[in-house]
Design a protein around this motif. Structure first.
Motif, PDB file in Angstrom:
ATOM      1  N   VAL A 275       0.833  -1.207   0.000  1.00 17.15           N
ATOM      2  CA  VAL A 275       0.000   0.000   0.000  1.00 17.15           C
ATOM      3  C   VAL A 275       0.866   1.255   0.000  1.00 17.15           C
ATOM      4  O   VAL A 275       0.477   2.283  -0.567  1.00 17.15           O
ATOM      5  N   ALA A 276       2.043   1.180   0.577  1.00 14.46           N
ATOM      6  CA  ALA A 276       2.943   2.330   0.580  1.00 14.46           C
ATOM      7  C   ALA A 276       3.556   2.588  -0.791  1.00 14.46           C
ATOM      8  O   ALA A 276       4.048   3.689  -1.065  1.00 14.46           O
ATOM      9  N   GLN A 277       3.543   1.572  -1.651  1.00 13.92           N
ATOM     10  CA  GLN A 277       4.102   1.723  -2.987  1.00 13.92           C
ATOM     11  C   GLN A 277       3.104   2.313  -3.983  1.00 13.92           C
ATOM     12  O   GLN A 277       3.484   2.838  -5.032  1.00 13.92           O
ATOM     13  N   LEU A 278       1.818   2.219  -3.649  1.00 19.19           N
ATOM     14  CA  LEU A 278       0.780   2.616  -4.611  1.00 19.19           C
ATOM     15  C   LEU A 278       0.898   4.057  -5.078  1.00 19.19           C
ATOM     16  O   LEU A 278       0.804   4.323  -6.287  1.00 19.19           O
ATOM     17  N   PRO A 279       1.057   5.033  -4.177  1.00 19.68           N
ATOM     18  CA  PRO A 279       1.116   6.423  -4.660  1.00 19.68           C
ATOM     19  C   PRO A 279       2.255   6.671  -5.637  1.00 19.68           C
ATOM     20  O   PRO A 279       2.167   7.567  -6.484  1.00 19.68           O
TER      21      PRO A 279
ATOM     22  N   PHE B 201      -4.648  -1.000  13.176  1.00 19.85           N
ATOM     23  CA  PHE B 201      -3.302  -1.196  12.634  1.00 19.85           C
ATOM     24  C   PHE B 201      -3.285  -0.922  11.131  1.00 19.85           C
ATOM     25  O   PHE B 201      -2.422  -0.192  10.623  1.00 19.85           O
ATOM     26  N   ALA B 202      -4.245  -1.499  10.412  1.00 19.56           N
ATOM     27  CA  ALA B 202      -4.290  -1.307   8.960  1.00 19.56           C
ATOM     28  C   ALA B 202      -4.439   0.166   8.616  1.00 19.56           C
ATOM     29  O   ALA B 202      -3.777   0.684   7.700  1.00 19.56           O
ATOM     30  N   LYS B 203      -5.293   0.853   9.353  1.00 22.38           N
ATOM     31  CA  LYS B 203      -5.552   2.259   9.037  1.00 22.38           C
ATOM     32  C   LYS B 203      -4.360   3.152   9.364  1.00 22.38           C
ATOM     33  O   LYS B 203      -4.140   4.163   8.691  1.00 22.38           O
ATOM     34  N   GLU B 204      -3.578   2.795  10.360  1.00 21.78           N
ATOM     35  CA  GLU B 204      -2.370   3.564  10.632  1.00 21.78           C
ATOM     36  C   GLU B 204      -1.329   3.361   9.528  1.00 21.78           C
ATOM     37  O   GLU B 204      -0.629   4.290   9.134  1.00 21.78           O
ATOM     38  N   VAL B 205      -1.236   2.134   9.015  1.00 21.26           N
ATOM     39  CA  VAL B 205      -0.334   1.890   7.888  1.00 21.26           C
ATOM     40  C   VAL B 205      -0.794   2.685   6.669  1.00 21.26           C
ATOM     41  O   VAL B 205       0.008   3.317   5.968  1.00 21.26           O
ATOM     42  N   MET B 206      -2.100   2.668   6.423  1.00 21.17           N
ATOM     43  CA  MET B 206      -2.652   3.444   5.309  1.00 21.17           C
ATOM     44  C   MET B 206      -2.314   4.924   5.450  1.00 21.17           C
ATOM     45  O   MET B 206      -1.925   5.585   4.482  1.00 21.17           O
ATOM     46  N   ARG B 207      -2.466   5.449   6.665  1.00 22.08           N
ATOM     47  CA  ARG B 207      -2.193   6.870   6.888  1.00 22.08           C
ATOM     48  C   ARG B 207      -0.736   7.211   6.575  1.00 22.08           C
ATOM     49  O   ARG B 207      -0.426   8.202   5.908  1.00 22.08           O
ATOM     50  N   LEU B 208       0.182   6.370   7.063  1.00 27.27           N
ATOM     51  CA  LEU B 208       1.599   6.598   6.791  1.00 27.27           C
ATOM     52  C   LEU B 208       1.907   6.468   5.306  1.00 27.27           C
ATOM     53  O   LEU B 208       2.732   7.204   4.765  1.00 27.27           O
ATOM     54  N   ALA B 209       1.236   5.537   4.639  1.00 30.15           N
ATOM     55  CA  ALA B 209       1.514   5.272   3.233  1.00 30.15           C
ATOM     56  C   ALA B 209       1.205   6.472   2.339  1.00 30.15           C
ATOM     57  O   ALA B 209       1.873   6.680   1.326  1.00 30.15           O
ATOM     58  N   VAL B 210       0.196   7.255   2.700  1.00 29.92           N
ATOM     59  CA  VAL B 210      -0.227   8.338   1.808  1.00 29.92           C
ATOM     60  C   VAL B 210       0.069   9.726   2.360  1.00 29.92           C
ATOM     61  O   VAL B 210      -0.320  10.727   1.765  1.00 29.92           O
ATOM     62  N   ALA B 211       0.758   9.811   3.480  1.00 28.82           N
ATOM     63  CA  ALA B 211       1.052  11.116   4.069  1.00 28.82           C
ATOM     64  C   ALA B 211       1.776  12.013   3.067  1.00 28.82           C
ATOM     65  O   ALA B 211       2.798  11.636   2.501  1.00 28.82           O
ATOM     66  N   GLY B 212       1.225  13.182   2.830  1.00 20.89           N
ATOM     67  CA  GLY B 212       1.842  14.146   1.934  1.00 20.89           C
ATOM     68  C   GLY B 212       1.568  13.936   0.466  1.00 20.89           C
ATOM     69  O   GLY B 212       1.945  14.776  -0.361  1.00 20.89           O
ATOM     70  N   THR B 213       0.926  12.822   0.110  1.00 22.40           N
ATOM     71  CA  THR B 213       0.718  12.514  -1.309  1.00 22.40           C
ATOM     72  C   THR B 213      -0.535  13.167  -1.883  1.00 22.40           C
ATOM     73  O   THR B 213      -0.713  13.183  -3.097  1.00 22.40           O
ATOM     74  N   GLY B 214      -1.437  13.648  -1.024  1.00 22.48           N
ATOM     75  CA  GLY B 214      -2.707  14.181  -1.499  1.00 22.48           C
ATOM     76  C   GLY B 214      -3.792  13.134  -1.612  1.00 22.48           C
ATOM     77  O   GLY B 214      -4.943  13.465  -1.910  1.00 22.48           O
ATOM     78  N   ILE B 215      -3.443  11.875  -1.391  1.00 19.78           N
ATOM     79  CA  ILE B 215      -4.442  10.799  -1.407  1.00 19.78           C
ATOM     80  C   ILE B 215      -5.205  10.828  -0.090  1.00 19.78           C
ATOM     81  O   ILE B 215      -4.608  10.888   0.975  1.00 19.78           O
TER      82      ILE B 215
END
Length: 436
Positions: free
Chosen positions: A238-242, A279-293
């Motif tokens: 999920v961190a790679q998606l953006p 846990f999943a939602k915290e990973v999601m938050r970190l994954a898109v921080a600053g990306t505008g997603i």
């Protein structure tokens, strides 16, 4: 007075460092543009695709008001959610207006779990009908501000069907005229980066075929599988998606029940507040921080019907508030009777936080010393909070002006300074071009 020291680094040193960081500069500019400042809906409503009509939003609003009236009214609902008498009164009047004028902010016509497998002929017809109905609703002004479809996932068994439905819907809208400004497409049950890259290819081809601007068809990714949180190599897909499809993904939506079930959480304990969800939602938050997603929480399947209305409202209101406090400003609603508790809890959140946030903004803008010394990053968060409250209807622009001493343009500039600087640069360039 001591003499000003002479710098030691030369222009060549600075140029060398610029060259070293050129790739970093490009990465930050392309992959981390920040939020675009546009409105984010507070919820997404899912309905089976064949049940959509141009009057659906108004019908849901009417049903929501009827349910509220049958259980003592919207002020009583506020009391059930823990609001004091004054707050409940103010919130109730605003929720009443919301349910009468814009009861659904974001609507998804569902061709996935909410529709099922009805055969290709039936789904082909439904996809075409959905496009026509959405076009009619948009033209009539009865469509929600954001609207689109969720089609079947890109796993092998359902991929052809999902692609065909996506194609028929987008092609139908394109043939009817300009695409809705708030068009949103949702890709469910994503497990790998490759599936998102395939979606990027699909919408890119649709843009080419229909003469749409590149990047016009953005899409959401539903995070419903553990494989997207932790991949087989020990990395986080999920961190790679953006960065795999920069600028193409508009949001990540957490899927409460598919995700919980995939981790063998028994049905009784599947919830938006289970530790696996957090846990999943915290990973999601970190994954898109600053990306505008943007991020969306999931849903609760405890519906306010029958004898269950008031307890379900209390549960839903608490979960909505919990999501908001944790920085998830959007969630899913599945039934008209969830709309009163959605908006009551959301409006109370913003109204309760407004006085303190406005006072701190007032001090920050006026450079007045107060009990809290806020830095620019905190000021951005305060402004973004107040702006979200205005955009969803919880607070009025006149209230913000009175309490914070700023209008909406200045508030938007504080919340999104990068956009403000970009707009100023564009205006300056235009002015210089107009007056050589």
């Amino acid at each position: 007075m001591a003499a000003t020291p002479t710098p030691s680094l030369t222009a060549a040193d600075t140029a060398h460092i610029d060259a070293q960081l050129a790739e970093t500069d490009r990465l930050l500019d392309r992959n981390y543009p920040g939020d675009d400042g546009s409105r984010q809906p507070v919820h997404t409503v899912y309905v089976p695709a064949d049940r959509f009509t141009p009057s659906l939003a108004a019908d849901w609003g009417s049903q929501a008001l009827t349910t509220a009236a049958a259980h003592g009214g919207l002020e009583r609902l506020g009391g059930l959610l823990g609001q004091d008498a004054h707050l409940a009164e103010v919130v109730a009047s605003r929720v009443q207006a919301k349910l009468e004028t814009e009861p659904i902010e974001d609507l998804r016509l569902d061709f996935e779990d909410g529709y099922g497998d009805r055969g290709d002929d039936a789904e082909d017809a439904a996809a075409g009908a959905a496009a026509a109905a959405v076009a009619t609703a948009v033209a009539a002004g009865s469509a929600p501000p954001f609207v689109g479809i969720r089609f079947k996932c890109f796993e092998a068994a359902t991929r052809p069907r999902g692609l065909r439905t996506l194609d028929l819907f987008v092609s139908g809208l394109a043939s009817a005229g300009e695409l809705p400004a708030g068009l949103i497409l949702t890709l469910p049950k994503v497990t790998t980066v490759a599936q998102v890259q395939a979606m990027d290819y699909a919408v890119s081809r649709l843009e080419e075929i229909h003469g749409l601007p590149a990047g016009r068809l953005r899409f959401e990714v539903q995070v419903e599988t553990p494989q997207l949180i932790l991949g087989p190599e020990g990395t986080s897909p999920v961190a790679q998606l953006p960065h795999a499809v920069p600028g193409r993904i508009s949001g990540l939506h957490y899927g409460t029940y598919d995700y919980s079930a995939s981790l063998q959480i028994s049905a009784e304990y599947q919830s938006m507040e289970h530790p696996v969800a957090d846990f999943a939602k915290e990973v999601m938050r970190l994954a898109v921080a600053g990306t505008g997603i943007r991020l969306s929480d999931g849903s609760t399947n405890i519906i306010p019907v029958g004898r269950n209305v008031e307890s379900a409202w209390q549960l839903h209101g608490r979960l909505v508030r919990r999501s908001l406090e944790r920085g998830y400003y959007q969630g899913w609603d599945l039934h008209p009777a969830q709309l009163p508790s959605r908006f009551a809890a959301t409006y109370a959140f913003y109204r309760q936080g407004l006085p303190a946030a406005a006072a701190r903004l007032h001090n920050y803008v006026g450079r007045t010393e107060g009990g809290v010394m806020d830095e620019p990053a905190t000021a951005r968060a305060l402004a973004a909070f107040v702006l979200r409250g205005v955009q969803c209807g919880a607070v009025g622009a006149e209230e913000v002006q009175a309490l914070a001493g700023v209008g909406i343009p200045q508030l938007t500039g504080l919340a999104h300074p990068r956009l403000a600087r970009s707009a100023e640069s564009s205006h300056s360039a235009t002015s210089q071009g107009a007056h050589p």
